[in-house]
Design a protein around this motif. Structure first.
Motif, PDB file in Angstrom:
ATOM      1  N   ARG A 113      31.978  36.637  39.882  1.00 38.27           N
ATOM      2  CA  ARG A 113      33.405  36.321  39.985  1.00 38.27           C
ATOM      3  C   ARG A 113      34.266  37.564  39.801  1.00 38.27           C
ATOM      4  O   ARG A 113      35.287  37.737  40.472  1.00 38.27           O
ATOM      5  CB  ARG A 113      33.782  35.263  38.940  1.00 38.27           C
ATOM      6  CG  ARG A 113      33.176  33.878  39.194  1.00 38.27           C
ATOM      7  CD  ARG A 113      33.986  32.798  38.499  1.00 38.27           C
ATOM      8  NE  ARG A 113      34.140  33.065  37.079  1.00 38.27           N
ATOM      9  CZ  ARG A 113      33.346  32.578  36.129  1.00 38.27           C
ATOM     10  NH1 ARG A 113      32.315  31.804  36.468  1.00 38.27           N
ATOM     11  NH2 ARG A 113      33.562  32.857  34.859  1.00 38.27           N
ATOM     12  N   MET A 114      33.850  38.448  38.911  1.00 41.58           N
ATOM     13  CA  MET A 114      34.605  39.678  38.690  1.00 41.58           C
ATOM     14  C   MET A 114      34.597  40.559  39.936  1.00 41.58           C
ATOM     15  O   MET A 114      35.617  41.141  40.300  1.00 41.58           O
ATOM     16  CB  MET A 114      34.016  40.445  37.497  1.00 41.58           C
ATOM     17  CG  MET A 114      34.257  39.787  36.149  1.00 41.58           C
ATOM     18  SD  MET A 114      33.297  40.548  34.823  1.00 41.58           S
ATOM     19  CE  MET A 114      33.916  42.233  34.872  1.00 41.58           C
TER      20      MET A 114
ATOM     21  N   PRO B 220      41.611  42.768  43.278  1.00 38.63           N
ATOM     22  CA  PRO B 220      41.969  43.790  42.284  1.00 38.63           C
ATOM     23  C   PRO B 220      43.440  43.711  41.908  1.00 38.63           C
ATOM     24  O   PRO B 220      44.308  43.437  42.753  1.00 38.63           O
ATOM     25  CB  PRO B 220      41.641  45.110  42.998  1.00 38.63           C
ATOM     26  CG  PRO B 220      41.665  44.776  44.459  1.00 38.63           C
ATOM     27  CD  PRO B 220      41.181  43.358  44.560  1.00 38.63           C
ATOM     28  N   ALA B 221      43.710  43.918  40.640  1.00 41.24           N
ATOM     29  CA  ALA B 221      45.088  43.898  40.153  1.00 41.24           C
ATOM     30  C   ALA B 221      45.782  45.198  40.520  1.00 41.24           C
ATOM     31  O   ALA B 221      45.162  46.247  40.635  1.00 41.24           O
ATOM     32  CB  ALA B 221      45.104  43.702  38.634  1.00 41.24           C
ATOM     33  N   ALA B 222      47.063  45.114  40.720  1.00 45.08           N
ATOM     34  CA  ALA B 222      47.846  46.310  41.045  1.00 45.08           C
ATOM     35  C   ALA B 222      47.876  47.237  39.833  1.00 45.08           C
ATOM     36  O   ALA B 222      48.086  46.782  38.705  1.00 45.08           O
ATOM     37  CB  ALA B 222      49.266  45.919  41.435  1.00 45.08           C
TER      38      ALA B 222
END
Length: 520
Positions: free
Chosen positions: A284-285, A290-292
């Protein structure tokens, strides 16, 4: 002849073993005629103690140091260290092994150069096992608070099952680590309790005095250990949240935290379910969007063209503010602040250094540290007013490496110089100097556009931005790092270099590039 039985006072009676071993060696009693016993491992009844035998006639005497009296054995210092740890091992034959090694060290000199000897290998294995057990006890003891009668200080109790006789050896670690805490450690072999001294107690007398009271008692059972408490539930919540499934290595974890310790670790109950979910959570990761990235300082806004800036002072201030947010290289993220130039506009000279130092980074001003004070001294001797010049650096942020708590200057690389080139070019366009003084190789490269060998071209004029002249010389920090014996001559030579630009201070800039150095 029956073997001689030596009874030690305890399982870890190192002083007693040392004393008896010396006596046996002095009496030339070989290892196979000695039986060692402790309270926990008595010798068989058929072995009866005998008086020490007399030295055999004709035998070589033991080497003594200091004349008559008890012999002082000469053995490698490492052997004493090994004995102090091996006596803590659980093997009942450890004392026999150590005495055999001692006997052989005295009578077989070649043993010291034989690392593959079976007795030496066995002793080394026992030493490593004891050291590992000491480390594990320090790592895996978990204290839990227990109820105390009113008026009594809070007590924290831990349960541990060591593999060897290490409790007394490891207790000083817990005394130092938890000096102000009232605690007890229960083990099957013995128990220990520490009571810190009251806050208003008189000062300690003697170097070995403990700041509290240490008591040893008999062994305990696991049923006497305290039950889990609310603090443990909080710890388990924290442990579950910091678990990283992508870094799970069960084989390595089992090596560093063997399963035999799991029963006494509260987090052990989470290991199995967390490990079972690791593969799914890792997937899941990987599949997650991806986060900004978040910047510590917002990215700078696009800069307007230089020719559109009608107010040079306001434009320089805006340029400095934008440079503070620059992240074109890593320096801006770790520096305290940008260190932009300062001084007069349209000056006769713009002095360009390498980069700000530690004090400049903290103050936000160029040339205020040791090198700056040396430059001020030179300006005063040359009669150059600092406020009539413009001082800046080729690189606008401080590059350093940490050594303890100190920030040590580190020369900027080509990447940092190129990243700051746009700031220097815009700064030059706004300041509009008549000439430049390049202080050091980094400044010379930024102004001239190529690598400049400063030592061979110092005191010469080269062509810089917009065709303006650039005087090449050393950075003042080079004088600070130089040979103290050549301090005065280096100072005079540097002043001679700078004096070549005095004509610009006097307004005689025409023909500077064509003027030979001898006419300065």
């Amino acid at each position: 002849m029956s073997p001689r039985v030596i009874t030690l006072e305890s399982e870890i009676d190192w002083p007693g073993f040392r004393r008896e071993a010396r006596t046996l060696l002095a009496s030339l009693v070989p290892p196979d005629e000695v039986v060692w016993q402790t309270p926990g491992h008595p010798a068989p009844e058929l072995w009866q103690a005998e008086a020490p035998p007399s030295p055999v006639a004709g035998s070589a005497p033991m080497r003594r140091l200091g004349g008559s009296g008890p012999s002082r054995l000469v053995v490698p210092p490492a052997f004493i260290t090994l004995c102090e740890k091996v006596v803590l091992h659980q093997d009942p034959q450890r004392f026999a092994l150590l005495y055999r090694l001692l006997w052989r060290l005295v009578h077989e000199r070649g043993l010291r150069q034989d690392p593959l000897d079976p007795d030496r290998l066995r002793a080394r294995q026992m030493l490593q096992s004891v050291r590992r057990d000491l480390h594990k006890m320090k790592a895996f003891v978990r204290f839990r608070p227990v109820g105390q009668p009113e008026g009594e200080p809070p007590l924290s109790v831990a349960w541990f099952e060591p593999e060897h006789h290490i409790v007394e050896a490891v207790v000083p670690f817990f005394v130092r680590r938890f000096t102000q805490m009232h605690w007890a450690i229960l083990t099957p072999e013995c128990s220990v309790r520490w009571m810190p001294a009251p806050a208003n107690s008189p000062p300690l007398a003697g170097e070995d005095a403990l700041p509290g009271e240490l008591e040893f008692g008999p062994g305990a059972s696991k049923e006497q250990a305290p039950a889990p408490d609310q603090g443990e539930a909080l710890w388990l919540t924290y442990y579950a949240h910091i678990f990283n499934p992508a870094r799970l290595k069960l084989s390595m974890m089992a090596k560093e935290m063997p399963r035999k310790y799991w029963a006494n670790l509260p987090e052990a109950q989470l290991i199995a379910p967390l490990a079972a979910q690791a593969s799914e959570r890792t997937t899941r990761m990987v599949q997650a969007v991806p986060a900004a990235p978040r910047r510590r300082i917002p990215a700078r806004a696009p800069l307007p063209p230089v020719d559109s800036m009608h107010d040079p002072e306001a434009s320089l201030a805006a340029l400095a503010k934008s440079a503070d947010r620059c992240r074109d290289c890593p320096l801006g993220e770790h520096a305290t602040q940008v260190v932009f130039g300062e001084g007069a506009l349209q000056p006769p000279l713009m002095l360009v250094g390498e980069q700000p130092g530690d004090q400049e980074d903290l103050a936000g001003q160029p040339f205020v540290g040791p090198a700056g004070r040396l430059l001020d001294r030179a300006l005063q001797e040359l009669g150059w007013p600092r406020d009539a010049l413009y001082l800046t650096n080729a690189v606008k942020h401080f590059k350093f490496e940490l050594r303890g708590t100190r920030r040590i200057h580190k020369s900027p690389g080509q990447r940092e110089v190129l990243a700051c080139q746009q700031w220097l070019e815009r700064e030059v366009a706004l300041v509009r100097p008549k000439a430049f003084v390049a202080l050091g190789a980094t400044a010379a490269r930024a102004l001239v556009g190529r690598a400049v060998p400063v030592m061979s071209e110092r005191g010469q004029w080269l062509t810089g931005p917009a065709g303006l002249p650039v005087l090449i010389t050393l950075h003042p920090s080079a004088l600070l790092r130089g040979d103290p014996a050549e301090k005065d001559s280096a100072w005079r030579a540097w002043l001679d270099d700078l004096a070549l630009a005095s004509r610009y201070i006097r307004g005689e800039e025409e023909g500077a590039l064509s003027q030979p150095r001898a006419e300065a």
